[in-house]
Design a protein around this motif. Structure first.
Motif, PDB file in Angstrom:
ATOM      1  N   LEU A 212       5.256  -4.676  -5.976  1.00 18.25           N
ATOM      2  CA  LEU A 212       4.287  -3.769  -5.354  1.00 18.25           C
ATOM      3  C   LEU A 212       3.020  -4.520  -4.951  1.00 18.25           C
ATOM      4  CD1 LEU A 212       4.361  -0.456  -7.457  1.00 18.25           C
ATOM      5  CD2 LEU A 212       5.610  -1.017  -5.377  1.00 18.25           C
ATOM      6  N   ASP A 213       2.567  -5.421  -5.816  1.00 13.61           N
ATOM      7  CA  ASP A 213       1.363  -6.193  -5.502  1.00 13.61           C
ATOM      8  C   ASP A 213       1.568  -7.075  -4.270  1.00 13.61           C
ATOM      9  OD1 ASP A 213       0.105  -5.080  -7.690  1.00 13.61           O
ATOM     10  OD2 ASP A 213       0.517  -6.771  -9.025  1.00 13.61           O
ATOM     11  N   VAL A 214       2.768  -7.635  -4.139  1.00 11.61           N
ATOM     12  CA  VAL A 214       3.080  -8.457  -2.971  1.00 11.61           C
ATOM     13  C   VAL A 214       2.973  -7.627  -1.695  1.00 11.61           C
ATOM     14  CG1 VAL A 214       4.907  -9.739  -1.788  1.00 11.61           C
ATOM     15  CG2 VAL A 214       4.561 -10.054  -4.250  1.00 11.61           C
ATOM     16  N   ARG A 217      -0.544  -6.628  -0.590  1.00 11.71           N
ATOM     17  CA  ARG A 217      -1.264  -7.696   0.100  1.00 11.71           C
ATOM     18  C   ARG A 217      -0.798  -7.864   1.541  1.00 11.71           C
ATOM     19  NH1 ARG A 217      -3.962 -11.712  -2.970  1.00 11.71           N
ATOM     20  NH2 ARG A 217      -4.065 -11.181  -5.186  1.00 11.71           N
ATOM     21  N   LEU A 218       0.462  -7.529   1.790  1.00 13.35           N
ATOM     22  CA  LEU A 218       1.048  -7.787   3.107  1.00 13.35           C
ATOM     23  C   LEU A 218       0.884  -6.621   4.071  1.00 13.35           C
ATOM     24  CD1 LEU A 218       2.826  -9.851   4.723  1.00 13.35           C
ATOM     25  CD2 LEU A 218       4.818  -8.628   3.822  1.00 13.35           C
ATOM     26  N   SER A 219       0.852  -5.393   3.562  1.00 14.80           N
ATOM     27  CA  SER A 219       0.952  -4.214   4.417  1.00 14.80           C
ATOM     28  C   SER A 219      -0.231  -4.047   5.359  1.00 14.80           C
ATOM     29  CB  SER A 219       1.109  -2.954   3.557  1.00 14.80           C
ATOM     30  OG  SER A 219       0.015  -2.808   2.668  1.00 14.80           O
ATOM     31  N   ALA A 220      -1.370  -4.639   5.027  1.00 11.88           N
ATOM     32  CA  ALA A 220      -2.526  -4.516   5.916  1.00 11.88           C
ATOM     33  C   ALA A 220      -2.340  -5.301   7.207  1.00 11.88           C
ATOM     34  CB  ALA A 220      -3.785  -4.998   5.195  1.00 11.88           C
ATOM     35  N   SER A 221      -1.445  -6.314   7.196  1.00 14.23           N
ATOM     36  CA  SER A 221      -1.292  -7.170   8.368  1.00 14.23           C
ATOM     37  C   SER A 221       0.093  -7.101   8.991  1.00 14.23           C
ATOM     38  CB  SER A 221      -1.580  -8.629   7.982  1.00 14.23           C
ATOM     39  OG  SER A 221      -0.699  -9.061   6.963  1.00 14.23           O
ATOM     40  N   ALA A 222       0.988  -6.248   8.457  1.00  9.04           N
ATOM     41  CA  ALA A 222       2.349  -6.189   8.993  1.00  9.04           C
ATOM     42  C   ALA A 222       2.927  -4.794   8.795  1.00  9.04           C
ATOM     43  CB  ALA A 222       3.235  -7.230   8.303  1.00  9.04           C
ATOM     44  N   ASP A 223       3.829  -4.402   9.684  1.00  4.53           N
ATOM     45  CA  ASP A 223       4.537  -3.133   9.551  1.00  4.53           C
ATOM     46  C   ASP A 223       5.708  -3.372   8.609  1.00  4.53           C
ATOM     47  OD1 ASP A 223       5.560  -0.638   9.806  1.00  4.53           O
ATOM     48  OD2 ASP A 223       6.293  -0.882  11.857  1.00  4.53           O
ATOM     49  N   LEU A 238       5.862   3.164 -11.552  1.00  5.16           N
ATOM     50  CA  LEU A 238       5.842   2.501 -10.248  1.00  5.16           C
ATOM     51  C   LEU A 238       5.561   3.497  -9.133  1.00  5.16           C
ATOM     52  CD1 LEU A 238       8.978   0.258 -10.777  1.00  5.16           C
ATOM     53  CD2 LEU A 238       6.691  -0.635 -10.249  1.00  5.16           C
ATOM     54  N   GLU A 239       6.173   4.666  -9.204  1.00  2.00           N
ATOM     55  CA  GLU A 239       5.952   5.686  -8.182  1.00  2.00           C
ATOM     56  C   GLU A 239       4.504   6.142  -8.184  1.00  2.00           C
ATOM     57  OE1 GLU A 239       8.939   8.559  -9.186  1.00  2.00           O
ATOM     58  OE2 GLU A 239      10.383   7.716  -7.751  1.00  2.00           O
ATOM     59  N   ARG A 240       3.918   6.285  -9.368  1.00  2.00           N
ATOM     60  CA  ARG A 240       2.507   6.673  -9.461  1.00  2.00           C
ATOM     61  C   ARG A 240       1.602   5.616  -8.838  1.00  2.00           C
ATOM     62  NH1 ARG A 240       4.035   8.639 -14.608  1.00  2.00           N
ATOM     63  NH2 ARG A 240       3.354   6.709 -15.608  1.00  2.00           N
ATOM     64  N   GLU A 244      -0.754   6.089  -5.574  1.00  2.00           N
ATOM     65  CA  GLU A 244      -2.198   5.953  -5.768  1.00  2.00           C
ATOM     66  C   GLU A 244      -2.800   4.925  -4.820  1.00  2.00           C
ATOM     67  OE1 GLU A 244      -5.341   4.564  -9.297  1.00  2.00           O
ATOM     68  OE2 GLU A 244      -3.231   4.983  -9.780  1.00  2.00           O
ATOM     69  N   HIS A 245      -2.087   3.804  -4.591  1.00  2.00           N
ATOM     70  CA  HIS A 245      -2.618   2.724  -3.754  1.00  2.00           C
ATOM     71  C   HIS A 245      -2.034   2.725  -2.343  1.00  2.00           C
ATOM     72  CE1 HIS A 245      -4.746   0.798  -7.107  1.00  2.00           C
ATOM     73  NE2 HIS A 245      -3.693   1.120  -7.849  1.00  2.00           N
ATOM     74  N   ARG A 246      -1.263   3.763  -2.020  1.00  2.00           N
ATOM     75  CA  ARG A 246      -0.676   3.925  -0.687  1.00  2.00           C
ATOM     76  C   ARG A 246       0.123   2.682  -0.259  1.00  2.00           C
ATOM     77  NH1 ARG A 246      -5.410   7.128   2.753  1.00  2.00           N
ATOM     78  NH2 ARG A 246      -5.604   8.891   1.294  1.00  2.00           N
ATOM     79  N   ILE A 247       0.931   2.221  -1.172  1.00  2.00           N
ATOM     80  CA  ILE A 247       1.784   1.056  -0.900  1.00  2.00           C
ATOM     81  C   ILE A 247       3.060   1.549  -0.236  1.00  2.00           C
ATOM     82  CG2 ILE A 247       3.012  -0.895  -1.911  1.00  2.00           C
ATOM     83  CD1 ILE A 247       1.004  -0.748  -4.257  1.00  2.00           C
TER      84      ILE A 247
END
Length: 367
Positions: A212-214, A217-223, A238-240, A244-247
């Motif tokens: 999730l952390d990976v 970090r990536l989702s802001a610059s890639a679809d 994990l679902e929470r 919460e962080h809109r991952i």
């Protein structure tokens, strides 16, 4: 030869490898018996072994944890082995089965083979005595099979003699996955999203929070979309966190992922330790590159810039590799996919099975 496989948990990747070895031995004309713990057994796998020509497939008590009942379980295992008659090879899989089989299953003319499928000492959480037990038991073991160079190095690090360890990498039967379009439709993925697969138990060993952390970090610059296939004790948490962080992540539970790898643009592995995951083999079989922390199997299956990337065990390291892969031109990614399929041809169930039978024959001649 008369061969008995013993496994404490007839489910998951190590059980699938054991079953593949058993069926291959049957096809090569050998007599094969299976003893397994009923506590965690996949009925489909047990049926496949029964229908696959094994001479016997029988339950015997074995608890995964160390308990006062281990001595009784060991004696029950001894009785079950004695009832099978003379055996050429006893091949035990995973820690508890390996300990009980080697301590209680010693017969003068029977070779003892042990496959840890990832030593418990690789977790970093094993009590100090576990390494000592592995060293002592190795002295009464004819051969330990490590499924990767990484696992053999660990065996030597905990004091097992190098000559006791033979590397025979895992292998699977080649298969045709679903089409990319059909697999993506089943998983609900848009055609143009960069899909990162995470396949396995949602447990501490696999460290899905790192995945999730990976992606965060990536989702802001890639679809990008993380596709988690598997279940476990960490799923609700994990679902929470993802919500919460809109991952961007989709959870699919314990699907049969084998033919769905074609939906992925890469496989992500953030495990704390592995022997050699079957998911790596399925990924390259389907032409899907791997981005992984340095664990067992990366030496054999992750060739930098060819079949994937081995990264530092950090979210930023893996995110950088995923970004590099996502930004590659289409032709370059097609070349990586082709390299994955070519590498898969050298890690099949037939190669693994024949190498294992050759080792058995060598040990039996020595006996």
């Amino acid at each position: 030869m008369r061969i008995c496989h013993i496994i404490e948990s007839a489910a998951g990747g190590s059980a699938a490898i054991m079953a593949s070895l058993a069926r291959h031995s049957v096809r090569r004309g050998h007599q094969v018996h299976i003893l397994y713990s009923p506590d965690r057994a996949d009925p489909h796998l047990i049926n496949a072994l029964t229908e696959g020509g094994c001479t016997s497939v029988s339950p015997t008590p074995m608890r995964r944890q160390v308990t006062p009942s281990d001595a009784a379980d060991g004696l029950a295992l001894r009785r079950a082995l004695t009832a099978l008659g003379p055996l050429d090879v006893i091949h035990s899989h995973s820690s508890k089965a390996g300990a009980l089989a080697r301590f209680f299953g010693r017969f003068r003319r029977t070779a003892q083979v042990y496959s840890p499928h990832g030593f418990y000492t690789m977790t970093g959480e094993a009590p100090g005595y576990v390494g000592l037990v592995e060293r002592l038991l190795s002295r009464i073991t004819d051969r330990i099979i490590a499924v990767s160079d990484h696992e053999k190095r660990h065996a030597i690090e905990i004091g097992i003699a190098p000559q006791k360890v033979t590397v025979i990498p895992n292998g699977i039967a080649p298969y045709r996955p679903m089409s990319r379009t059909a697999a993506r439709k089943q998983l609900g993925l848009f055609a143009d999203v960069f899909a990162v697969g995470f396949v396995g138990r949602l447990s501490k060993q696999k460290d899905p929070f790192a995945a999730l952390d990976v992606i965060a970090r990536l989702s802001a610059s890639a679809d990008v979309m993380l596709v988690m296939i598997g279940d476990g004790e960490l799923r609700a948490e994990l679902e929470r966190k993802a919500a919460e962080h809109r991952i961007p992540v989709s959870f699919h539970g314990p699907l049969d992922a084998k033919k769905l790898f074609s939906a992925f643009d890469c496989l992500l592995c953030t495990s704390k330790y592995e022997g050699m995951p079957v998911t790596f083999l399925e990924s390259v079989n389907c032409g899907v590159p791997i981005v992984s922390f340095p664990v067992g199997g990366t030496d054999e299956l992750v060739r930098p810039d060819e079949t994937g990337f081995i990264t530092a065990p950090t979210a930023s390291g893996a995110a950088g590799a995923l970004k590099r892969l996502a930004d590659m031109p289409g032709e370059r990614r097609k070349a990586m996919s082709k390299a994955c399929r070519a590498l898969a041809a050298s890690h099949t169930d037939v190669i693994m099975g024949d190498d294992t039978l050759a080792l058995y024959e060598q040990l039996v001649r020595h006996r």
